[in-house]
Design a protein around this motif. Structure first.
Motif, short mmCIF file in Angstrom:
data_model
loop_
_atom_site.label_atom_id
_atom_site.label_comp_id
_atom_site.label_asym_id
_atom_site.label_seq_id
_atom_site.Cartn_x
_atom_site.Cartn_y
_atom_site.Cartn_z
N ARG A 6 0.86 -1.19 0.00
CA ARG A 6 0.00 0.00 0.00
C ARG A 6 0.89 1.24 0.00
O ARG A 6 1.75 1.40 0.87
N THR A 7 0.72 2.09 -1.00
CA THR A 7 1.61 3.24 -1.15
C THR A 7 0.85 4.55 -1.00
O THR A 7 -0.37 4.59 -1.03
N GLN A 8 1.64 5.62 -0.86
CA GLN A 8 1.07 6.97 -0.92
C GLN A 8 1.98 7.82 -1.80
O GLN A 8 3.14 7.46 -2.02
N ASP A 9 1.46 8.93 -2.30
CA ASP A 9 2.26 9.80 -3.14
C ASP A 9 3.42 10.37 -2.34
O ASP A 9 3.31 10.57 -1.12
N HIS A 149 5.38 7.04 -5.81
CA HIS A 149 4.54 6.34 -4.85
C HIS A 149 5.45 5.54 -3.92
O HIS A 149 6.30 4.79 -4.41
N VAL A 152 3.61 3.00 2.66
CA VAL A 152 3.30 3.69 3.91
C VAL A 152 4.26 3.24 5.02
O VAL A 152 4.68 4.01 5.87
#
Lengths: 185, 185
Positions: A6-9, A149, A152
């Motif tokens: 699960r990634t975030q910008d 990306h 988390v």
């Protein structure tokens, strides 16, 4: 088998935090409906803004023409969860095998390029070709990272740093000297 | 204070073993009778033979013009014995301080270039400018390593890998997958 992450910008000007320590990366590409992945260790950050990264993708690599012609790719950052895939991808050719299928990796849609993200990687940097002046001479592509990306967690992933001879160095402890920096970036 | 290291010549085609894992380096230069050192982390191996290394040495660095005009330098590989020097050199300028003297480092004669080796570093790679096509645009110098010296021991030195934010990653354990490589270099 590794799981998708699960990634975030992530801020483009700080992409160097992931690439500068010198980990092996997986470069994914798409051209004329075919996807490919290569393992690469010859890369360097070149600027903060625009976020530039230079990579050697030699002419002998199946990915070379795909990336030269599509003018894009994704630089993915694998961890030790993907050690066998990193080695297998680096020791086979996209001319003969479907690397996503063979190594159990998940192609995921990118936001700014057609090339697929590798879902199982800790970070994915979408790149467009910025300067091809040294492509013919050295296979040296200067890319601009246009979207980033990053997982988390964890904050300190177990990246793979190639030492030659079939051997990888893994990260150990961290030391900070932040107080001695005149400016920190 | 760190001590000078006993080195031996090292095969040029295998210089990648030291630079590819992405450690911070110290780049030493000499021009018009003055010596300088800069800390750098933006570098990549580009070929085995000739042994090519690309480095970003931005125009804002005092070393930029010295290396552009002398067309040579030495890429030195420091270890944690030199952490304070690495940080101090990276946060001061050769326009104001004599870096060898200020940081207690020993300039030693090189064999193929005028620029000095840094005696306390684990490895020293003597470089001549091979291609300046991207120097004006990105400060990106392509060097040929023409002589290489590596410490007799240890085999696995504690190099410094910059993570941004004033923090360095140090090497941890090593893993080998040699048996799975189709060819090992």
């Amino acid at each position: 088998m590794a799981r998708s992450v699960r990634t975030q910008d992530f801020p483009l000007a700080q992409v160097r935090r992931w690439l500068e320590p010198g980990a092996v990366v997986l470069i994914s590409s798409r051209w004329q409906g075919r996807d490919n992945i290569m393992t690469a260790g010859w890369h360097t950050v070149m600027d903060f803004t625009p976020s530039l990264v230079g990579c050697v993708i030699a002419q002998g690599n199946h990915s070379h023409a795909m990336i030269r012609d599509s003018r894009q790719c994704v630089i993915n950052l694998p961890t030790t969860a993907l050690t066998e895939a990193v080695v297998g991808i680096g020791n086979s050719t996209g001319a003969e095998v479907d690397k996503f299928r063979t190594f159990g990796l998940t192609p995921a849609p990118a936001t700014r390029v057609e090339a697929p993200l590798i879902g199982e990687c800790h970070a994915q940097f979408e790149c467009v070709l910025h300067d091809d002046a040294l492509v013919a001479r050295y296979g040296f592509f200067v890319f601009e990272v246009v979207a980033a990306h990053v997982a988390v967690s964890p904050q300190r992933p177990e990246t793979l740093h190639y030492r030659g001879g079939g051997e990888f160095m893994l990260p150990g402890r961290y030391v900070s000297r932040k107080a001695k920096f005149t400016k920190v970036s």
